[in-house]
Design a protein around this motif. Structure first.
Motif, PDB file in Angstrom:
ATOM      1  N   GLY A   1       0.811  -1.210   0.000  1.00  0.00           N
ATOM      2  CA  GLY A   1       0.000   0.000   0.000  1.00  0.00           C
ATOM      3  C   GLY A   1       0.842   1.256   0.000  1.00  0.00           C
ATOM      4  N   SER A   2       0.382   2.294   0.695  1.00  0.00           N
ATOM      5  CA  SER A   2       1.036   3.599   0.647  1.00  0.00           C
ATOM      6  C   SER A   2       2.072   3.794   1.742  1.00  0.00           C
ATOM      7  N   GLY A   3       2.281   2.809   2.564  1.00  0.00           N
ATOM      8  CA  GLY A   3       3.266   2.934   3.640  1.00  0.00           C
ATOM      9  C   GLY A   3       3.780   1.563   4.019  1.00  0.00           C
TER      10      GLY A   3
ATOM     11  N   ASP B   1      -0.111   4.428   5.120  1.00  0.00           N
ATOM     12  CA  ASP B   1      -0.572   3.240   5.840  1.00  0.00           C
ATOM     13  C   ASP B   1       0.172   3.067   7.153  1.00  0.00           C
ATOM     14  N   ASP B   2      -0.570   2.695   8.184  1.00  0.00           N
ATOM     15  CA  ASP B   2       0.011   2.273   9.456  1.00  0.00           C
ATOM     16  C   ASP B   2      -0.653   0.951   9.799  1.00  0.00           C
ATOM     17  N   GLU B   3      -0.096  -0.136   9.254  1.00  0.00           N
ATOM     18  CA  GLU B   3      -0.702  -1.457   9.382  1.00  0.00           C
ATOM     19  C   GLU B   3       0.360  -2.455   9.852  1.00  0.00           C
TER      20      GLU B   3
ATOM     21  N   VAL C   1      -5.989 -20.341  10.278  1.00  0.00           N
ATOM     22  CA  VAL C   1      -5.013 -19.355  10.719  1.00  0.00           C
ATOM     23  C   VAL C   1      -5.734 -18.069  11.114  1.00  0.00           C
ATOM     24  N   PHE C   2      -5.491 -17.606  12.337  1.00  0.00           N
ATOM     25  CA  PHE C   2      -6.096 -16.372  12.832  1.00  0.00           C
ATOM     26  C   PHE C   2      -5.003 -15.322  12.999  1.00  0.00           C
ATOM     27  N   VAL C   3      -5.264 -14.135  12.457  1.00  0.00           N
ATOM     28  CA  VAL C   3      -4.298 -13.042  12.507  1.00  0.00           C
ATOM     29  C   VAL C   3      -4.976 -11.818  13.107  1.00  0.00           C
ATOM     30  N   THR C   4      -4.264 -11.128  13.998  1.00  0.00           N
ATOM     31  CA  THR C   4      -4.753  -9.863  14.531  1.00  0.00           C
ATOM     32  C   THR C   4      -3.678  -8.811  14.364  1.00  0.00           C
ATOM     33  N   GLY C   5      -4.080  -7.540  14.485  1.00  0.00           N
ATOM     34  CA  GLY C   5      -3.122  -6.455  14.337  1.00  0.00           C
ATOM     35  C   GLY C   5      -3.839  -5.130  14.233  1.00  0.00           C
ATOM     36  N   ILE C   6      -3.187  -4.153  13.553  1.00  0.00           N
ATOM     37  CA  ILE C   6      -3.730  -2.805  13.457  1.00  0.00           C
ATOM     38  C   ILE C   6      -3.772  -2.355  12.000  1.00  0.00           C
ATOM     39  N   THR C   7      -4.692  -1.428  11.728  1.00  0.00           N
ATOM     40  CA  THR C   7      -4.797  -0.811  10.404  1.00  0.00           C
ATOM     41  C   THR C   7      -5.432   0.564  10.540  1.00  0.00           C
ATOM     42  N   ASN C   8      -5.027   1.478   9.654  1.00  0.00           N
ATOM     43  CA  ASN C   8      -5.689   2.781   9.563  1.00  0.00           C
ATOM     44  C   ASN C   8      -6.272   3.002   8.172  1.00  0.00           C
ATOM     45  N   ALA C   9      -6.457   1.908   7.425  1.00  0.00           N
ATOM     46  CA  ALA C   9      -6.923   1.990   6.042  1.00  0.00           C
ATOM     47  C   ALA C   9      -8.434   1.793   5.958  1.00  0.00           C
ATOM     48  N   PRO C  10      -9.177   2.773   5.459  1.00  0.00           N
ATOM     49  CA  PRO C  10     -10.633   2.615   5.345  1.00  0.00           C
ATOM     50  C   PRO C  10     -11.045   1.462   4.432  1.00  0.00           C
ATOM     51  N   ASN C  11     -10.198   1.144   3.425  1.00  0.00           N
ATOM     52  CA  ASN C  11     -10.538   0.058   2.499  1.00  0.00           C
ATOM     53  C   ASN C  11      -9.804  -1.237   2.842  1.00  0.00           C
TER      54      ASN C  11
END
Length: 290
Positions: free
Chosen positions: A37-39, A67-69, A82-92
């Motif tokens: 993406g963009s970051g 992006d901050d993902e 497989v289960f994944v968790t984390g962070i995102t600031n992307a609306p899409n």
């Protein structure tokens, strides 16, 4: 990479983040995104027991501000999902309903600059089964995901959102965020939200790691801050979230943080963390889980 998991067949799964457009990706004919993406984007990869690269993908969206993902935790269940968790600031960010809990809007509105958590489930060969935002109007940061023997999924971390999604499961329940609180959520294997609660007091409280024992109890470690950081360890009933016991560990008023926990077959906990103390304290210790 931030987290690693191994399934019952010895396959290894990794998650983390990358800023490299040349990060090695490989399609398995299932979910696949070969473009960053963009970051920084979340990255997920699978290797065989012999170390063969089987599939790898970016997983994220695009944010105008960059992006901050990040993928912060990954686990596999007994069936190899497989289960994944984390962070995102992307609306899409790629969301997909699986028939359980589902929030398709970043920050609950579809806009804003705060980070949301996410939970996504993939098949062993990388097919996306469900994916959802987790959070409210402010920053929400899952740090770990763990799975019990019945396939129930627990996500834990920290949140600044007063409107973070909580749900009373009949046990311990706190619906009020005091600023930066820890949180614990329980989902069924198919993604239904069973219970969710804040966990903290008046100061900063963070849950960094969690693990389940053979009886379905969940153990958490992290830090609580009342002038200096104390390491804390807690045990909850996985069934309804009932708080069974909590312990704080402090060395001479200095900063102490629990960053990881695992459990042996007898229910004993091994906890690792950090401390500012320069004496003979060793930040690795064993606790009887009972």
């Amino acid at each position: 990479f931030n987290s690693i998991a191994i399934d019952n067949n010895g396959n290894t799964f990794l998650c983390g983040e990358s800023t490299s457009p040349a990060f090695p990706t490989m399609s398995a004919g299932t979910y696949y995104d070969g473009t960053i993406g963009s970051g920084n984007d979340i990255i997920i990869a699978k290797f065989s027991a012999a170390g063969t690269f089987l599939w790898g993908t970016f997983f994220g969206g695009f944010a105008a501000s960059g992006d901050d993902e990040d993928g912060t935790g990954i686990k596999t269940d007994a069936a190899g999902n497989v289960f994944v968790t984390g962070i995102t600031n992307a609306p899409n960010f790629p969301v997909q309903s699986g028939g359980g809990y589902y929030n398709a809007l970043l920050n609950g509105t579809g806009s804003g600059n705060s980070k949301d958590g996410f939970l996504a489930k993939f098949s062993n060969n990388g097919a996306l089964i469900f994916s959802t935002f987790i959070g409210g109007a402010s920053d929400d940061i899952p740090h770990d995901v763990t799975i019990d023997n019945n396939g129930n999924v627990f996500v834990s971390g920290e949140t600044y959102s007063p409107n973070f999604p909580t749900q009373n499961g009949g046990g311990y329940y706190d619906a009020t965020n005091n600023g930066d609180d820890g949180f614990i959520m329980k989902f069924s294997n198919s993604g239904a939200l069973n219970w969710s609660t804040f966990f903290g007091g008046a100061s900063q409280d963070i849950i960094y790691s969690a693990s389940c024992d053979n009886s379905g109890n969940i153990f958490i470690v992290g830090s609580t801050n009342d002038g200096s950081k104390d390491c804390y360890v807690g045990k909850f009933s996985g069934a309804n979230g009932n708080a069974i016991w909590q312990k704080r560990y402090d060395v001479d008023g200095l900063d102490d943080t629990g960053t990881g926990v695992t459990i042996d077959k007898d229910g004993n906990l091994a906890v690792v963390g950090t401390t500012q103390f320069m004496g003979n304290f060793i930040p690795v210790f064993k606790i009887n889980g009972g």
